[in-house]
Write an enzyme that holds these catalytic residues in place. Structure first.
Site, mmCIF file in Angstrom:
data_model
loop_
_atom_site.group_PDB
_atom_site.id
_atom_site.type_symbol
_atom_site.label_atom_id
_atom_site.label_comp_id
_atom_site.label_asym_id
_atom_site.label_seq_id
_atom_site.Cartn_x
_atom_site.Cartn_y
_atom_site.Cartn_z
ATOM 1 N N GLU A 243 -1.809 12.433 4.875
ATOM 2 C CA GLU A 243 -1.568 11.399 5.723
ATOM 3 C C GLU A 243 -2.347 9.945 5.703
ATOM 4 O O GLU A 243 -2.106 8.988 5.737
ATOM 5 C CB GLU A 243 -1.983 11.892 7.087
ATOM 6 C CG GLU A 243 -1.769 10.995 8.465
ATOM 7 C CD GLU A 243 -1.886 11.700 9.708
ATOM 8 O OE1 GLU A 243 -1.812 10.613 10.689
ATOM 9 O OE2 GLU A 243 -2.416 12.892 9.808
ATOM 10 N N GLN A 280 -10.082 -26.637 -1.614
ATOM 11 C CA GLN A 280 -10.910 -25.534 -2.243
ATOM 12 C C GLN A 280 -11.303 -24.571 -1.099
ATOM 13 O O GLN A 280 -11.079 -23.364 -1.632
ATOM 14 C CB GLN A 280 -12.314 -26.233 -2.505
ATOM 15 C CG GLN A 280 -13.237 -25.230 -3.303
ATOM 16 C CD GLN A 280 -14.450 -25.765 -3.671
ATOM 17 O OE1 GLN A 280 -15.411 -26.342 -2.840
ATOM 18 N NE2 GLN A 280 -15.083 -25.614 -4.934
#
Length: 380
Positions: A243, A280
């Site tokens: 799981e 940037q």
């Protein structure tokens, strides 16, 4: 963002390509509408079974297909491309509901229920969590007393995925004394008298039906006992490794979707006379996302491989789940930030992924529990 892994064979990659086409055709075009509707068509289970998605790693004699855990990793990653966690969670609820049956159930029980689940005709759910108990499985309170050839069940479960529409529920009940030694697993069918369900509204995973289950003196045949009486805690623990691996794979997949969406948007959106990606600060956000995704995927693949070698790296699995959910949280938040106002609007994948972050950090063992379990496994 390309990444070449030594763990995957040509067969793995062929399966990935086929599944990607299935998701693009059968899930992605409809995921937003299903999310808004709060459900998806039951027919999708049969389509998934026809593709071969539901049968992976279940016994061949009941309709399953033998597969290693890297196939499960691919499933988590590729289903995430639809951008709706609720679709993925409910479509695969049998991966947590049915394994205890396959591993511990009697031959009669397996032959009775597994073929229908694996063909997509029946839906399987797991019912462990209780309103007052959370992850404290050893102290669950739902009771089942033996009465001849039946167990009589009384109690409640909550936050159950596929809780409204499932046909079979793998339910943890107390048949013995206190603690983990008194817990059993029972298969309870949806039409059992005294069994009712209440739907729950959620922050995310809207397309996944989630419910509280009520058992009011439900009579369940003894033949529906999964494994030995008072030995159900082992079955629950056996379920947790896969799981958590599946949750980590799904989180890694959704993180990558958030990244891909952010890159695509930054390339076409213009601000201050140039594409967003030429700023940037945006490029740095994208690289930070890519870095975390690469690290998570590398850890995920290594642990999947180790599980297939017969290891049980519980501490590393707990850390992997946290690594994956933290990566998803970072990437989802940054993707919405790159989108700006567009990321706040319904209908954008990044918006949906962002509001579904928390369920992953809670379900399958909350982040705090994962840290504590990992530290105890390391002897601290």
């Amino acid at each position: 963002m390309q990444r070449h892994s030594p763990y995957y064979t040509a067969e793995h990659e062929a399966f990935r390509d086929q599944l990607r086409r299935f998701v693009a055709k059968e899930l992605e075009p409809f995921a937003d509408a299903w999310d808004e509707a709060g459900e998806f068509p039951r027919e999708l289970y049969r389509k998934a079974a026809e593709f071969g998605l539901l049968q992976l790693n279940f016994p061949e004699e009941f309709g399953g297909v033998k597969a290693d855990r890297l196939y499960a990793v691919i499933v988590g990653q590729e289903l995430a491309r639809c951008g709706a966690g609720g679709v993925c969670a409910s479509l695969l609820s049998h991966t947590i509901g049915a394994p205890p049956i396959a591993k511990l159930g009697s031959d009669e029980l397996k032959s009775r229920v597994l073929p229908g689940i694996l063909s997509g005709e029946k839906i399987s759910a797991l019912a462990i969590t209780e309103p007052g108990g959370g992850s404290d499985v050893a102290n669950l309170r739902s009771m089942a007393r033996r009465d001849g050839e039946h167990y009589v069940v009384k109690g409640e479960k909550t936050f159950i995925t596929s809780g409204m529409r499932a046909d079979y529920y793998t339910v943890a009940v107390r048949t013995g004394g206190s603690g983990m030694g008194g817990v059993s697993l029972l298969l309870i069918e949806r039409d059992t008298p005294g069994f009712t369900r209440t739907p729950l509204k959620k922050m995310g995973w809207w397309a996944s039906d989630t419910a509280t289950l009520h058992f009011d003196e439900c009579r369940v045949p003894v033949a529906n006992l999964i494994g030995a009486e008072n030995a159900g805690f082992l079955g629950i623990m056996l379920n947790f490794n896969d799981e958590r691996l599946g949750l980590a794979a799904s989180c890694a997949g959704f993180a990558r979707v958030a990244y891909d969406e952010a890159v695509a948007y930054a390339q076409q959106r213009e601000t201050f006379g140039k594409p967003l990606i030429k700023h940037q600060v945006i490029r740095h956000k994208l690289i930070d996302m890519a870095q975390r995704i690469h690290a998570t995927e590398a850890m995920l693949e290594n642990i999947a491989w180790r599980l297939d070698q017969g290891e049980s790296p519980v501490a590393e699995l707990c850390m992997l789940k946290n690594q994956a959910t933290q990566t998803l949280a970072h990437c989802a938040a940054e993707a919405v930030q790159v989108f700006g106002g567009a990321g706040f609007m319904r209908g954008a994948k990044v918006e949906r992924i962002y509001r579904e972050v928390k369920v992953n950090a809670i379900g399958g063992g909350a982040e705090e529990i994962m840290k504590d379990l990992a530290s105890r496994q390391m002897g601290w």
